[in-house]
Design a protein around this motif. Structure first.
Motif, PDB file in Angstrom:
ATOM      1  N   VAL A 156      15.328 -30.546 -15.770  1.00 45.49           N
ATOM      2  CA  VAL A 156      15.791 -30.456 -17.159  1.00 45.49           C
ATOM      3  C   VAL A 156      16.152 -31.840 -17.677  1.00 45.49           C
ATOM      4  O   VAL A 156      15.731 -32.251 -18.763  1.00 45.49           O
ATOM      5  N   LYS A 157      16.928 -32.568 -16.895  1.00 47.55           N
ATOM      6  CA  LYS A 157      17.399 -33.898 -17.308  1.00 47.55           C
ATOM      7  C   LYS A 157      16.239 -34.845 -17.612  1.00 47.55           C
ATOM      8  O   LYS A 157      16.288 -35.626 -18.557  1.00 47.55           O
ATOM      9  N   SER A 158      15.167 -34.736 -16.844  1.00 48.71           N
ATOM     10  CA  SER A 158      14.023 -35.635 -17.028  1.00 48.71           C
ATOM     11  C   SER A 158      13.033 -35.132 -18.080  1.00 48.71           C
ATOM     12  O   SER A 158      12.058 -35.809 -18.381  1.00 48.71           O
ATOM     13  N   GLY A 159      13.273 -33.931 -18.623  1.00 48.59           N
ATOM     14  CA  GLY A 159      12.387 -33.386 -19.643  1.00 48.59           C
ATOM     15  C   GLY A 159      11.150 -32.692 -19.106  1.00 48.59           C
ATOM     16  O   GLY A 159      10.260 -32.334 -19.871  1.00 48.59           O
ATOM     17  N   LEU A 160      11.081 -32.469 -17.803  1.00 53.20           N
ATOM     18  CA  LEU A 160       9.931 -31.785 -17.221  1.00 53.20           C
ATOM     19  C   LEU A 160       9.944 -30.292 -17.559  1.00 53.20           C
ATOM     20  O   LEU A 160       8.897 -29.656 -17.590  1.00 53.20           O
ATOM     21  N   VAL A 161      11.133 -29.742 -17.792  1.00 59.27           N
ATOM     22  CA  VAL A 161      11.294 -28.355 -18.237  1.00 59.27           C
ATOM     23  C   VAL A 161      12.081 -28.406 -19.538  1.00 59.27           C
ATOM     24  O   VAL A 161      13.146 -29.023 -19.602  1.00 59.27           O
ATOM     25  N   THR A 162      11.540 -27.791 -20.585  1.00 56.28           N
ATOM     26  CA  THR A 162      12.181 -27.854 -21.897  1.00 56.28           C
ATOM     27  C   THR A 162      12.573 -26.493 -22.455  1.00 56.28           C
ATOM     28  O   THR A 162      13.163 -26.415 -23.527  1.00 56.28           O
ATOM     29  N   PHE A 163      12.249 -25.409 -21.726  1.00 57.52           N
ATOM     30  CA  PHE A 163      12.581 -24.081 -22.212  1.00 57.52           C
ATOM     31  C   PHE A 163      12.632 -23.094 -21.052  1.00 57.52           C
ATOM     32  O   PHE A 163      11.745 -23.096 -20.196  1.00 57.52           O
ATOM     33  N   VAL A 164      13.675 -22.293 -21.041  1.00 53.06           N
ATOM     34  CA  VAL A 164      13.799 -21.170 -20.112  1.00 53.06           C
ATOM     35  C   VAL A 164      14.265 -19.992 -20.958  1.00 53.06           C
ATOM     36  O   VAL A 164      15.351 -20.038 -21.533  1.00 53.06           O
ATOM     37  N   PRO A 165      13.458 -18.941 -21.069  1.00 58.75           N
ATOM     38  CA  PRO A 165      13.853 -17.791 -21.884  1.00 58.75           C
ATOM     39  C   PRO A 165      15.191 -17.216 -21.434  1.00 58.75           C
ATOM     40  O   PRO A 165      15.413 -17.018 -20.239  1.00 58.75           O
ATOM     41  N   GLY A 166      16.081 -17.000 -22.387  1.00 55.59           N
ATOM     42  CA  GLY A 166      17.372 -16.396 -22.091  1.00 55.59           C
ATOM     43  C   GLY A 166      18.402 -17.340 -21.513  1.00 55.59           C
ATOM     44  O   GLY A 166      19.488 -16.917 -21.122  1.00 55.59           O
ATOM     45  N   ALA A 167      18.082 -18.618 -21.450  1.00 54.75           N
ATOM     46  CA  ALA A 167      19.007 -19.597 -20.869  1.00 54.75           C
ATOM     47  C   ALA A 167      19.168 -20.789 -21.800  1.00 54.75           C
ATOM     48  O   ALA A 167      18.305 -21.069 -22.628  1.00 54.75           O
ATOM     49  N   GLU A 168      20.268 -21.471 -21.628  1.00 58.60           N
ATOM     50  CA  GLU A 168      20.505 -22.716 -22.351  1.00 58.60           C
ATOM     51  C   GLU A 168      20.303 -23.859 -21.369  1.00 58.60           C
ATOM     52  O   GLU A 168      20.809 -23.812 -20.243  1.00 58.60           O
ATOM     53  N   LEU A 169      19.558 -24.871 -21.780  1.00 60.16           N
ATOM     54  CA  LEU A 169      19.326 -26.029 -20.919  1.00 60.16           C
ATOM     55  C   LEU A 169      20.420 -27.061 -21.150  1.00 60.16           C
ATOM     56  O   LEU A 169      20.811 -27.313 -22.293  1.00 60.16           O
ATOM     57  N   VAL A 170      20.900 -27.640 -20.050  1.00 60.72           N
ATOM     58  CA  VAL A 170      21.974 -28.629 -20.128  1.00 60.72           C
ATOM     59  C   VAL A 170      21.537 -29.869 -19.352  1.00 60.72           C
ATOM     60  O   VAL A 170      21.494 -29.858 -18.123  1.00 60.72           O
ATOM     61  N   ALA A 171      21.205 -30.915 -20.083  1.00 63.49           N
ATOM     62  CA  ALA A 171      20.766 -32.154 -19.449  1.00 63.49           C
ATOM     63  C   ALA A 171      21.945 -33.056 -19.088  1.00 63.49           C
ATOM     64  O   ALA A 171      21.799 -33.972 -18.296  1.00 63.49           O
ATOM     65  N   ASP A 172      23.107 -32.785 -19.674  1.00 61.87           N
ATOM     66  CA  ASP A 172      24.299 -33.606 -19.453  1.00 61.87           C
ATOM     67  C   ASP A 172      25.469 -32.687 -19.122  1.00 61.87           C
ATOM     68  O   ASP A 172      25.832 -31.827 -19.923  1.00 61.87           O
ATOM     69  N   ILE A 173      26.063 -32.880 -17.969  1.00 61.31           N
ATOM     70  CA  ILE A 173      27.170 -32.038 -17.522  1.00 61.31           C
ATOM     71  C   ILE A 173      28.306 -31.984 -18.543  1.00 61.31           C
ATOM     72  O   ILE A 173      28.981 -30.963 -18.684  1.00 61.31           O
ATOM     73  N   ASN A 174      28.511 -33.046 -19.264  1.00 62.17           N
ATOM     74  CA  ASN A 174      29.605 -33.082 -20.239  1.00 62.17           C
ATOM     75  C   ASN A 174      29.386 -32.123 -21.402  1.00 62.17           C
ATOM     76  O   ASN A 174      30.316 -31.763 -22.105  1.00 62.17           O
ATOM     77  N   LEU A 175      28.141 -31.679 -21.623  1.00 60.15           N
ATOM     78  CA  LEU A 175      27.863 -30.733 -22.693  1.00 60.15           C
ATOM     79  C   LEU A 175      28.346 -29.329 -22.369  1.00 60.15           C
ATOM     80  O   LEU A 175      28.477 -28.503 -23.258  1.00 60.15           O
ATOM     81  N   LEU A 176      28.638 -29.051 -21.104  1.00 61.64           N
ATOM     82  CA  LEU A 176      29.148 -27.733 -20.734  1.00 61.64           C
ATOM     83  C   LEU A 176      30.451 -27.418 -21.445  1.00 61.64           C
ATOM     84  O   LEU A 176      30.716 -26.291 -21.801  1.00 61.64           O
ATOM     85  N   GLY A 177      31.258 -28.404 -21.659  1.00 60.08           N
ATOM     86  CA  GLY A 177      32.542 -28.203 -22.299  1.00 60.08           C
ATOM     87  C   GLY A 177      32.440 -27.938 -23.794  1.00 60.08           C
ATOM     88  O   GLY A 177      33.413 -27.569 -24.430  1.00 60.08           O
ATOM     89  N   THR A 178      31.233 -28.079 -24.386  1.00 60.68           N
ATOM     90  CA  THR A 178      31.090 -27.898 -25.825  1.00 60.68           C
ATOM     91  C   THR A 178      30.523 -26.545 -26.190  1.00 60.68           C
ATOM     92  O   THR A 178      30.397 -26.220 -27.355  1.00 60.68           O
ATOM     93  N   SER A 179      30.163 -25.721 -25.185  1.00 64.18           N
ATOM     94  CA  SER A 179      29.579 -24.401 -25.472  1.00 64.18           C
ATOM     95  C   SER A 179      30.688 -23.375 -25.645  1.00 64.18           C
ATOM     96  O   SER A 179      31.778 -23.512 -25.119  1.00 64.18           O
ATOM     97  N   ASP A 180      30.355 -22.312 -26.387  1.00 66.73           N
ATOM     98  CA  ASP A 180      31.318 -21.232 -26.589  1.00 66.73           C
ATOM     99  C   ASP A 180      31.493 -20.437 -25.323  1.00 66.73           C
ATOM    100  O   ASP A 180      30.703 -19.846 -24.796  1.00 66.73           O
TER     101      ASP A 180
END
Length: 112
Positions: free
Chosen positions: A88-112
């Motif tokens: 995910v971080k390198s952009g090799l995977v850009t979509f997973v149905p039913g999931a949210e992709l997180v390339a940066d661990i710090n973004l976890l704290g910004t989700s509902d």
């Protein structure tokens, strides 16, 4: 948890410590379990989030299967699915149905 086929455990261990440091209970699944056992585990543990680490794009089919499994659980029992890792971080995977992709661990704290 690691995506099936991902044998690198350092990232999920670091994530577990990172979450525990933020007072988040984060059991870590190192060994891969079959989908039925995973569904049973999710129903029993009732997590709010399921975090998957995917190292390689070849692990995408397994990750999609896990995300679909979660989506089939009763609405009040299924956690949000987040997928991160090198693929995910390198952009090799850009979509997973039913999931949210997180390339940066710090973004976890910004989700509902």
């Amino acid at each position: 948890m690691n995506a099936p086929g991902n044998t690198h455990t350092l990232a999920i261990r670091i994530l577990s410590f990172w979450l525990k440091d933020r007072s988040v209970c984060a059991p870590t699944v190192i060994n891969h379990i079959d989908l039925q056992k995973l569904a049973e585990h999710i129903l029993e543990a009732a997590p709010k989030l399921l975090l998957l680490s995917m190292a390689l794009p070849q692990q995408l089919d397994s990750v999609v299967s896990i995300s679909a499994l979660v989506g089939e659980l009763p609405a009040d029992a299924h956690p949000k699915v987040f997928v991160g890792g090198y693929a995910v971080k390198s952009g090799l995977v850009t979509f997973v149905p039913g999931a949210e992709l997180v390339a940066d661990i710090n973004l976890l704290g910004t989700s509902d």
